[in-house]
Design a protein around this motif. Sequence first.
Motif, PDB file in Angstrom:
ATOM      1  N   MET A   1      20.261 -19.726 -13.361  1.00  0.00           N
ATOM      2  CA  MET A   1      19.807 -21.108 -13.544  1.00  0.00           C
ATOM      3  C   MET A   1      20.096 -21.944 -12.307  1.00  0.00           C
ATOM      4  O   MET A   1      19.276 -22.772 -11.888  1.00  0.00           O
ATOM      5  N   LEU A   2      21.285 -21.736 -11.707  1.00  0.00           N
ATOM      6  CA  LEU A   2      21.641 -22.469 -10.496  1.00  0.00           C
ATOM      7  C   LEU A   2      20.699 -22.120  -9.348  1.00  0.00           C
ATOM      8  O   LEU A   2      20.254 -22.995  -8.598  1.00  0.00           O
ATOM      9  N   ILE A   3      20.405 -20.817  -9.222  1.00  0.00           N
ATOM     10  CA  ILE A   3      19.500 -20.382  -8.158  1.00  0.00           C
ATOM     11  C   ILE A   3      18.113 -20.978  -8.363  1.00  0.00           C
ATOM     12  O   ILE A   3      17.485 -21.465  -7.417  1.00  0.00           O
ATOM     13  N   GLN A   4      17.635 -20.950  -9.609  1.00  0.00           N
ATOM     14  CA  GLN A   4      16.322 -21.497  -9.910  1.00  0.00           C
ATOM     15  C   GLN A   4      16.282 -23.000  -9.649  1.00  0.00           C
ATOM     16  O   GLN A   4      15.295 -23.528  -9.115  1.00  0.00           O
ATOM     17  N   SER A   5      17.365 -23.683 -10.028  1.00  0.00           N
ATOM     18  CA  SER A   5      17.442 -25.131  -9.782  1.00  0.00           C
ATOM     19  C   SER A   5      17.416 -25.423  -8.294  1.00  0.00           C
ATOM     20  O   SER A   5      16.764 -26.380  -7.837  1.00  0.00           O
ATOM     21  N   LYS A   6      18.114 -24.590  -7.526  1.00  0.00           N
ATOM     22  CA  LYS A   6      18.151 -24.761  -6.070  1.00  0.00           C
ATOM     23  C   LYS A   6      16.747 -24.564  -5.477  1.00  0.00           C
ATOM     24  O   LYS A   6      16.304 -25.342  -4.634  1.00  0.00           O
ATOM     25  N   LEU A   7      16.049 -23.502  -5.945  1.00  0.00           N
ATOM     26  CA  LEU A   7      14.702 -23.234  -5.447  1.00  0.00           C
ATOM     27  C   LEU A   7      13.748 -24.380  -5.814  1.00  0.00           C
ATOM     28  O   LEU A   7      12.913 -24.787  -5.009  1.00  0.00           O
ATOM     29  N   THR A   8      13.892 -24.878  -7.059  1.00  0.00           N
ATOM     30  CA  THR A   8      13.049 -25.985  -7.514  1.00  0.00           C
ATOM     31  C   THR A   8      13.294 -27.235  -6.672  1.00  0.00           C
ATOM     32  O   THR A   8      12.355 -27.937  -6.284  1.00  0.00           O
ATOM     33  N   ALA A   9      14.580 -27.513  -6.404  1.00  0.00           N
ATOM     34  CA  ALA A   9      14.934 -28.686  -5.596  1.00  0.00           C
ATOM     35  C   ALA A   9      14.401 -28.543  -4.180  1.00  0.00           C
ATOM     36  O   ALA A   9      13.885 -29.515  -3.588  1.00  0.00           O
ATOM     37  N   GLU A  10      14.509 -27.314  -3.613  1.00  0.00           N
ATOM     38  CA  GLU A  10      14.012 -27.091  -2.256  1.00  0.00           C
ATOM     39  C   GLU A  10      12.490 -27.247  -2.211  1.00  0.00           C
ATOM     40  O   GLU A  10      11.935 -27.816  -1.264  1.00  0.00           O
ATOM     41  N   GLU A  11      11.808 -26.740  -3.257  1.00  0.00           N
ATOM     42  CA  GLU A  11      10.355 -26.866  -3.311  1.00  0.00           C
ATOM     43  C   GLU A  11       9.948 -28.331  -3.412  1.00  0.00           C
ATOM     44  O   GLU A  11       8.984 -28.776  -2.752  1.00  0.00           O
ATOM     45  N   ALA A  12      10.671 -29.085  -4.265  1.00  0.00           N
ATOM     46  CA  ALA A  12      10.369 -30.510  -4.410  1.00  0.00           C
ATOM     47  C   ALA A  12      10.603 -31.253  -3.094  1.00  0.00           C
ATOM     48  O   ALA A  12       9.830 -32.140  -2.711  1.00  0.00           O
ATOM     49  N   ASN A  13      11.666 -30.872  -2.393  1.00  0.00           N
ATOM     50  CA  ASN A  13      11.980 -31.524  -1.118  1.00  0.00           C
ATOM     51  C   ASN A  13      10.909 -31.224  -0.072  1.00  0.00           C
ATOM     52  O   ASN A  13      10.501 -32.097   0.697  1.00  0.00           O
TER      53      ASN A  13
ATOM     54  N   THR B   1       7.771 -30.460  -0.757  1.00  0.00           N
ATOM     55  CA  THR B   1       6.563 -31.189  -1.175  1.00  0.00           C
ATOM     56  C   THR B   1       6.649 -32.646  -0.744  1.00  0.00           C
ATOM     57  O   THR B   1       5.677 -33.237  -0.246  1.00  0.00           O
ATOM     58  N   LYS B   2       7.833 -33.247  -0.917  1.00  0.00           N
ATOM     59  CA  LYS B   2       8.032 -34.638  -0.508  1.00  0.00           C
ATOM     60  C   LYS B   2       7.860 -34.798   0.994  1.00  0.00           C
ATOM     61  O   LYS B   2       7.209 -35.743   1.467  1.00  0.00           O
ATOM     62  N   SER B   3       8.418 -33.865   1.755  1.00  0.00           N
ATOM     63  CA  SER B   3       8.320 -33.938   3.207  1.00  0.00           C
ATOM     64  C   SER B   3       6.870 -33.828   3.669  1.00  0.00           C
ATOM     65  O   SER B   3       6.421 -34.548   4.570  1.00  0.00           O
ATOM     66  N   LEU B   4       6.128 -32.886   3.010  1.00  0.00           N
ATOM     67  CA  LEU B   4       4.720 -32.719   3.357  1.00  0.00           C
ATOM     68  C   LEU B   4       3.923 -33.976   3.020  1.00  0.00           C
ATOM     69  O   LEU B   4       3.059 -34.419   3.791  1.00  0.00           O
ATOM     70  N   PHE B   5       4.225 -34.573   1.850  1.00  0.00           N
ATOM     71  CA  PHE B   5       3.534 -35.800   1.426  1.00  0.00           C
ATOM     72  C   PHE B   5       3.788 -36.931   2.416  1.00  0.00           C
ATOM     73  O   PHE B   5       2.852 -37.642   2.831  1.00  0.00           O
ATOM     74  N   LEU B   6       5.051 -37.099   2.801  1.00  0.00           N
ATOM     75  CA  LEU B   6       5.391 -38.173   3.738  1.00  0.00           C
ATOM     76  C   LEU B   6       4.739 -37.937   5.090  1.00  0.00           C
ATOM     77  O   LEU B   6       4.297 -38.887   5.757  1.00  0.00           O
ATOM     78  N   ALA B   7       4.664 -36.657   5.499  1.00  0.00           N
ATOM     79  CA  ALA B   7       4.036 -36.346   6.785  1.00  0.00           C
ATOM     80  C   ALA B   7       2.552 -36.694   6.742  1.00  0.00           C
ATOM     81  O   ALA B   7       1.995 -37.277   7.692  1.00  0.00           O
ATOM     82  N   ASN B   8       1.887 -36.348   5.624  1.00  0.00           N
ATOM     83  CA  ASN B   8       0.460 -36.657   5.486  1.00  0.00           C
ATOM     84  C   ASN B   8       0.221 -38.169   5.420  1.00  0.00           C
ATOM     85  O   ASN B   8      -0.725 -38.700   6.024  1.00  0.00           O
ATOM     86  N   MET B   9       1.091 -38.852   4.637  1.00  0.00           N
ATOM     87  CA  MET B   9       0.961 -40.297   4.519  1.00  0.00           C
ATOM     88  C   MET B   9       1.165 -40.968   5.865  1.00  0.00           C
ATOM     89  O   MET B   9       0.461 -41.923   6.225  1.00  0.00           O
ATOM     90  N   SER B  10       2.125 -40.461   6.606  1.00  0.00           N
ATOM     91  CA  SER B  10       2.405 -41.034   7.919  1.00  0.00           C
ATOM     92  C   SER B  10       1.190 -40.891   8.825  1.00  0.00           C
ATOM     93  O   SER B  10       0.826 -41.804   9.564  1.00  0.00           O
ATOM     94  N   HIS B  11       0.534 -39.722   8.739  1.00  0.00           N
ATOM     95  CA  HIS B  11      -0.650 -39.487   9.559  1.00  0.00           C
ATOM     96  C   HIS B  11      -1.786 -40.407   9.128  1.00  0.00           C
ATOM     97  O   HIS B  11      -2.473 -41.025   9.976  1.00  0.00           O
ATOM     98  N   GLU B  12      -1.981 -40.546   7.784  1.00  0.00           N
ATOM     99  CA  GLU B  12      -3.062 -41.400   7.271  1.00  0.00           C
ATOM    100  C   GLU B  12      -2.845 -42.859   7.637  1.00  0.00           C
ATOM    101  O   GLU B  12      -3.796 -43.600   7.885  1.00  0.00           O
ATOM    102  N   VAL B  13      -1.580 -43.271   7.646  1.00  0.00           N
ATOM    103  CA  VAL B  13      -1.264 -44.664   7.989  1.00  0.00           C
ATOM    104  C   VAL B  13      -1.397 -44.899   9.479  1.00  0.00           C
ATOM    105  O   VAL B  13      -1.904 -45.925   9.944  1.00  0.00           O
ATOM    106  N   ARG B  14      -0.922 -43.921  10.278  1.00  0.00           N
ATOM    107  CA  ARG B  14      -0.941 -44.091  11.730  1.00  0.00           C
ATOM    108  C   ARG B  14      -2.369 -44.158  12.288  1.00  0.00           C
ATOM    109  O   ARG B  14      -2.649 -44.889  13.244  1.00  0.00           O
ATOM    110  N   THR B  15      -3.281 -43.382  11.703  1.00  0.00           N
ATOM    111  CA  THR B  15      -4.643 -43.294  12.260  1.00  0.00           C
ATOM    112  C   THR B  15      -5.339 -44.651  12.301  1.00  0.00           C
ATOM    113  O   THR B  15      -5.816 -45.081  13.370  1.00  0.00           O
TER     114      THR B  15
END
Length: 241
Positions: free
Chosen positions: A189-201, A203-217
Amino acid sequence: IPQNSLRLLYKKLIKEGIVKNCEVRLKGKDKKILWCSFAAVAVKDKLGKTRYVDAILQDISLRKKFEQHLIESRELFQTIFNNTAAAIMVTDQDQRVVAWNPFAEKMLDMSRDDLFNKPAKELFPLEQWQNMVSSKTFIGAVQTKVIRKNGDLMDVDFSMNFLRDSSNKIIGSVGIMQDITRQKRFQEMLIQSKLTAEEANNTKSLFLANMSHEVRTPIHTIKGILDLMLTEDIPAAKKEN
């Protein structure tokens, strides 16, 4: 010697003419109890009448004390053996189960008929058993699986010590198993929680990177137009438009 015991001993001596290997308790002058080994012979005359008795007493108090300690040690071992919340099994030189504690039956869901003389290797996946016994030395706290009566695999923490005789020949082994199913499940359960948290992190990083690009353009576009307007000689009417 208690009077009743003394009378019985005397009757036996008169009747049989000899007593040997009798253990008796004697009380000394200081009222201290001594254990003694007693042997006696009734010396009789020609008419068969007892004239006197030859007796030998040997103090065996130390031996009796040692025997008592052994009894108490065995009782203590038996108490621990029967009440330990871990499965304990003893095998013979052929690695067949010859003794076990009640918790082993409970853990494996097996009865006496299931366990007695059962090859120990049948309790483990074959490859894991071969790896464990290959060294023929002490096995300490390894995580493996054990096979229950219904065929289910159970995660256990296992340790085993080989028993040897005076010539260093293996005459058996003692194994101890503890159920770690809950522990393994919690770890998963701990390993799965860690993987889930890493995946969420991620996803968040990718979203912020895309948003940053959309805003900067559009910002860069607007900035470019403003720079052009400030540097070029453009009529004021067109700047307002």
